[in-house]
Design a protein around this motif. Structure first.
Motif, PDB file in Angstrom:
ATOM      1  N   GLU A  91      65.585  -8.953  24.439  1.00 16.94           N
ATOM      2  CA  GLU A  91      65.405  -8.776  22.942  1.00 16.94           C
ATOM      3  C   GLU A  91      64.869  -7.557  22.470  1.00 16.94           C
ATOM      4  O   GLU A  91      63.965  -7.095  23.206  1.00 16.94           O
ATOM      5  N   GLU A  92      65.490  -6.960  21.665  1.00 19.71           N
ATOM      6  CA  GLU A  92      64.851  -5.545  21.088  1.00 19.71           C
ATOM      7  C   GLU A  92      64.657  -5.589  19.613  1.00 19.71           C
ATOM      8  O   GLU A  92      65.526  -6.227  19.060  1.00 19.71           O
ATOM      9  N   GLU A  93      63.666  -4.784  19.290  1.00 20.22           N
ATOM     10  CA  GLU A  93      63.355  -4.643  17.905  1.00 20.22           C
ATOM     11  C   GLU A  93      64.482  -3.562  17.208  1.00 20.22           C
ATOM     12  O   GLU A  93      64.803  -2.577  17.999  1.00 20.22           O
ATOM     13  N   TYR A  94      64.753  -3.620  15.830  1.00 25.05           N
ATOM     14  CA  TYR A  94      65.754  -2.519  15.595  1.00 25.05           C
ATOM     15  C   TYR A  94      65.205  -2.272  13.979  1.00 25.05           C
ATOM     16  O   TYR A  94      64.867  -3.244  13.103  1.00 25.05           O
ATOM     17  N   ILE A  95      65.837  -1.256  13.449  1.00 24.46           N
ATOM     18  CA  ILE A  95      65.737  -0.853  11.993  1.00 24.46           C
ATOM     19  C   ILE A  95      66.706  -1.058  11.233  1.00 24.46           C
ATOM     20  O   ILE A  95      67.854  -0.663  11.623  1.00 24.46           O
ATOM     21  N   ASP A  96      66.911  -1.910  10.299  1.00 20.79           N
ATOM     22  CA  ASP A  96      68.072  -2.215   9.485  1.00 20.79           C
ATOM     23  C   ASP A  96      67.310  -1.764   8.021  1.00 20.79           C
ATOM     24  O   ASP A  96      66.303  -1.133   7.541  1.00 20.79           O
ATOM     25  N   GLU A  97      68.447  -1.657   7.250  1.00 18.99           N
ATOM     26  CA  GLU A  97      68.055  -1.214   5.618  1.00 18.99           C
ATOM     27  C   GLU A  97      67.017  -2.027   5.296  1.00 18.99           C
ATOM     28  O   GLU A  97      66.116  -1.628   4.267  1.00 18.99           O
ATOM     29  N   GLY A  98      67.031  -3.422   5.362  1.00 20.49           N
ATOM     30  CA  GLY A  98      65.773  -4.241   4.611  1.00 20.49           C
ATOM     31  C   GLY A  98      64.464  -3.978   5.133  1.00 20.49           C
ATOM     32  O   GLY A  98      63.455  -3.780   4.267  1.00 20.49           O
ATOM     33  N   PHE A  99      64.252  -3.679   6.588  1.00 18.65           N
ATOM     34  CA  PHE A  99      62.891  -3.267   6.993  1.00 18.65           C
ATOM     35  C   PHE A  99      62.644  -1.660   6.632  1.00 18.65           C
ATOM     36  O   PHE A  99      61.519  -1.596   6.208  1.00 18.65           O
ATOM     37  N   ALA A 100      63.709  -0.769   6.145  1.00 14.03           N
ATOM     38  CA  ALA A 100      63.456   0.636   6.075  1.00 14.03           C
ATOM     39  C   ALA A 100      62.777   0.497   4.424  1.00 14.03           C
ATOM     40  O   ALA A 100      61.907   0.963   4.415  1.00 14.03           O
ATOM     41  N   GLN A 101      63.411  -0.244   3.778  1.00  9.06           N
ATOM     42  CA  GLN A 101      62.908  -0.404   2.217  1.00  9.06           C
ATOM     43  C   GLN A 101      61.509  -1.137   2.179  1.00  9.06           C
ATOM     44  O   GLN A 101      60.814  -0.671   1.440  1.00  9.06           O
ATOM     45  N   ALA A 102      61.518  -2.183   2.884  1.00  7.22           N
ATOM     46  CA  ALA A 102      60.289  -2.933   3.033  1.00  7.22           C
ATOM     47  C   ALA A 102      58.990  -1.878   3.462  1.00  7.22           C
ATOM     48  O   ALA A 102      57.978  -1.768   2.866  1.00  7.22           O
ATOM     49  N   ALA A 103      59.195  -1.089   4.264  1.00  4.66           N
ATOM     50  CA  ALA A 103      58.218  -0.176   5.210  1.00  4.66           C
ATOM     51  C   ALA A 103      57.903   0.709   4.080  1.00  4.66           C
ATOM     52  O   ALA A 103      56.736   1.166   4.144  1.00  4.66           O
ATOM     53  N   THR A 104      58.811   1.044   3.354  1.00  6.92           N
ATOM     54  CA  THR A 104      58.817   2.443   2.421  1.00  6.92           C
ATOM     55  C   THR A 104      57.608   1.902   1.375  1.00  6.92           C
ATOM     56  O   THR A 104      57.002   2.576   1.050  1.00  6.92           O
ATOM     57  N   GLU A 105      57.933   0.695   0.952  1.00  4.94           N
ATOM     58  CA  GLU A 105      56.942   0.087  -0.078  1.00  4.94           C
ATOM     59  C   GLU A 105      55.791   0.009   0.328  1.00  4.94           C
ATOM     60  O   GLU A 105      54.706  -0.156  -0.266  1.00  4.94           O
ATOM     61  N   TRP A 106      55.592  -0.598   1.694  1.00  5.95           N
ATOM     62  CA  TRP A 106      54.277  -0.972   2.302  1.00  5.95           C
ATOM     63  C   TRP A 106      53.578   0.348   2.532  1.00  5.95           C
ATOM     64  O   TRP A 106      52.535   0.534   2.176  1.00  5.95           O
ATOM     65  N   LEU A 107      54.180   1.459   2.875  1.00  6.80           N
ATOM     66  CA  LEU A 107      53.592   2.961   3.131  1.00  6.80           C
ATOM     67  C   LEU A 107      53.171   3.299   1.534  1.00  6.80           C
ATOM     68  O   LEU A 107      52.268   4.044   1.332  1.00  6.80           O
ATOM     69  N   ARG A 108      54.063   3.133   0.674  1.00  2.00           N
ATOM     70  CA  ARG A 108      53.753   3.641  -0.739  1.00  2.00           C
ATOM     71  C   ARG A 108      52.477   3.073  -1.334  1.00  2.00           C
ATOM     72  O   ARG A 108      51.603   3.931  -2.161  1.00  2.00           O
ATOM     73  N   ASP A 109      52.174   1.871  -0.823  1.00  2.00           N
ATOM     74  CA  ASP A 109      50.734   1.095  -1.240  1.00  2.00           C
ATOM     75  C   ASP A 109      49.660   1.726  -0.468  1.00  2.00           C
ATOM     76  O   ASP A 109      48.538   1.013  -0.367  1.00  2.00           O
ATOM     77  N   GLN A 110      49.794   2.753   0.206  1.00  2.00           N
ATOM     78  CA  GLN A 110      48.607   3.305   1.024  1.00  2.00           C
ATOM     79  C   GLN A 110      48.378   2.559   2.390  1.00  2.00           C
ATOM     80  O   GLN A 110      47.188   2.463   2.541  1.00  2.00           O
ATOM     81  N   LYS A 111      49.335   1.664   2.832  1.00  2.00           N
ATOM     82  CA  LYS A 111      49.193   0.787   3.996  1.00  2.00           C
ATOM     83  C   LYS A 111      49.609   1.469   5.131  1.00  2.00           C
ATOM     84  O   LYS A 111      50.552   2.418   4.929  1.00  2.00           O
ATOM     85  N   THR A 112      49.209   0.852   6.347  1.00  2.00           N
ATOM     86  CA  THR A 112      49.817   1.653   7.564  1.00  2.00           C
ATOM     87  C   THR A 112      50.564   0.694   8.201  1.00  2.00           C
ATOM     88  O   THR A 112      50.421  -0.739   8.440  1.00  2.00           O
ATOM     89  N   LEU A 113      51.738   1.178   9.142  1.00  2.00           N
ATOM     90  CA  LEU A 113      52.506   0.381  10.053  1.00  2.00           C
ATOM     91  C   LEU A 113      51.793   0.537  11.364  1.00  2.00           C
ATOM     92  O   LEU A 113      50.951   1.210  11.847  1.00  2.00           O
ATOM     93  N   PRO A 114      52.088  -0.896  12.276  1.00  2.00           N
ATOM     94  CA  PRO A 114      51.496  -0.836  13.691  1.00  2.00           C
ATOM     95  C   PRO A 114      51.749   0.195  14.483  1.00  2.00           C
ATOM     96  O   PRO A 114      53.001   0.666  14.123  1.00  2.00           O
ATOM     97  N   LEU A 115      50.993   0.660  15.446  1.00  2.00           N
ATOM     98  CA  LEU A 115      51.673   1.862  16.316  1.00  2.00           C
ATOM     99  C   LEU A 115      52.662   1.488  16.863  1.00  2.00           C
ATOM    100  O   LEU A 115      53.660   2.271  17.047  1.00  2.00           O
ATOM    101  N   ARG A 116      52.902   0.027  17.380  1.00  2.00           N
ATOM    102  CA  ARG A 116      54.105  -0.358  17.901  1.00  2.00           C
ATOM    103  C   ARG A 116      55.559   0.236  17.139  1.00  2.00           C
ATOM    104  O   ARG A 116      56.401   0.875  17.670  1.00  2.00           O
ATOM    105  N   TYR A 117      55.367   0.088  15.916  1.00  2.04           N
ATOM    106  CA  TYR A 117      56.248   0.288  15.044  1.00  2.04           C
ATOM    107  C   TYR A 117      56.791   1.746  14.726  1.00  2.04           C
ATOM    108  O   TYR A 117      57.855   2.275  14.887  1.00  2.04           O
ATOM    109  N   VAL A 118      55.500   2.588  14.492  1.00  7.35           N
ATOM    110  CA  VAL A 118      55.782   3.943  14.408  1.00  7.35           C
ATOM    111  C   VAL A 118      56.451   4.541  15.847  1.00  7.35           C
ATOM    112  O   VAL A 118      57.171   5.532  15.601  1.00  7.35           O
TER     113      VAL A 118
END
Length: 238
Positions: free
Chosen positions: A185-212
């Motif tokens: 099983e492998e994680e991957y980046i799709d459009e939905g995640f990319a859009q949600a992550a952009t909004e998350w970061l725009r709110d001055q929040k951080t992604l887990p180191l695993r994702y980065v």
């Protein structure tokens, strides 16, 4: 610097210290911080038992960017009054200026505990928590070399998603294992995640180191096959 002793305080010295403190307050209001600090010191020498003298002098230290002095004065004020919110506030401000976000976080937490209606203290505590996370995140990245950022050199099992993480999650898919003997099983980046992550970061929040790290790996996989320089033809009439 002689701060006297509690046994030496007389009623006359108490009155004199209050007069000097009032003069120091006026100097501070005029932004004459060095002069104000000197007057607060005189008041302390006359009556070292008043916590506010130390917190006032601590603020002078902060204005003069003498953060170590501010911390020492806040410490002394807390010795005299362990529940003095202003002393925690002064020390937190000094720690923040020195980049000691974990220490500042502890002090702002005490301020909020003692003054639960202080909106500014809550705001600064929130900012401090974010900065502390960013600092820890940056240190974690610094420990990784360029070679370690290659997928084969990273054990993603060592970088788990924190239990309190409430942000967007990468989708998962089944892919062939590296040894070709099955699937994993492998994680991957799709459009939905990319859009949600952009909004998350725009709110001055951080992604887990695993994702980065995973995002970094995907970018490297994309860029590595490309030539370092690409020739682009531009028509003469452009």
């Amino acid at each position: 610097m002689n701060n006297g002793s509690l046994q030496e305080v007389t009623s006359d010295n108490i009155l004199k210290a209050e007069v000097i403190k009032a003069q120091a307050n006026k100097l501070f209001g005029a932004k004459k911080y060095t002069e104000a600090m000197e007057e607060y010191t005189k008041a302390i020498e006359l009556n070292p038992s008043i916590p506010s003298y130390y917190t006032n002098r601590a603020l002078c230290h902060i204005r003069l960017e003498s953060y170590g002095g501010a911390i020492l004065d806040a410490d002394k004020a807390l010795e005299l009054d362990p529940n003095l919110a202003k002393a925690y506030y002064r020390r937190a401000s000094a720690h923040m200026a020195l980049g000691k976000f974990q220490e500042a976080k502890k002090d702002y937490t005490e301020v909020v505990r003692l003054e639960p209606n202080d909106k500014l203290a809550k705001l600064r505590l929130s900012s401090c928590i974010k900065l502390a996370k960013q600092m820890a995140f940056a240190k974690a990245l610094e420990s990784l070399t360029v070679k370690q950022l290659e997928a084969d050199q990273i054990d993603f099992d060592n970088y788990r998603i924190p239990d309190d993480y409430a942000g967007p999650r990468m989708p998962k898919r089944r892919v062939a294992s590296k040894d070709g003997k099955g699937e994993v099983e492998e994680e991957y980046i799709d459009e939905g995640f990319a859009q949600a992550a952009t909004e998350w970061l725009r709110d001055q929040k951080t992604l887990p180191l695993r994702y980065v790290l995973w995002i970094t790996v995907q970018v490297q996989r994309y860029l590595r096959p490309l030539p370092p320089v690409i020739d682009v033809s531009i028509p003469n009439d452009s």
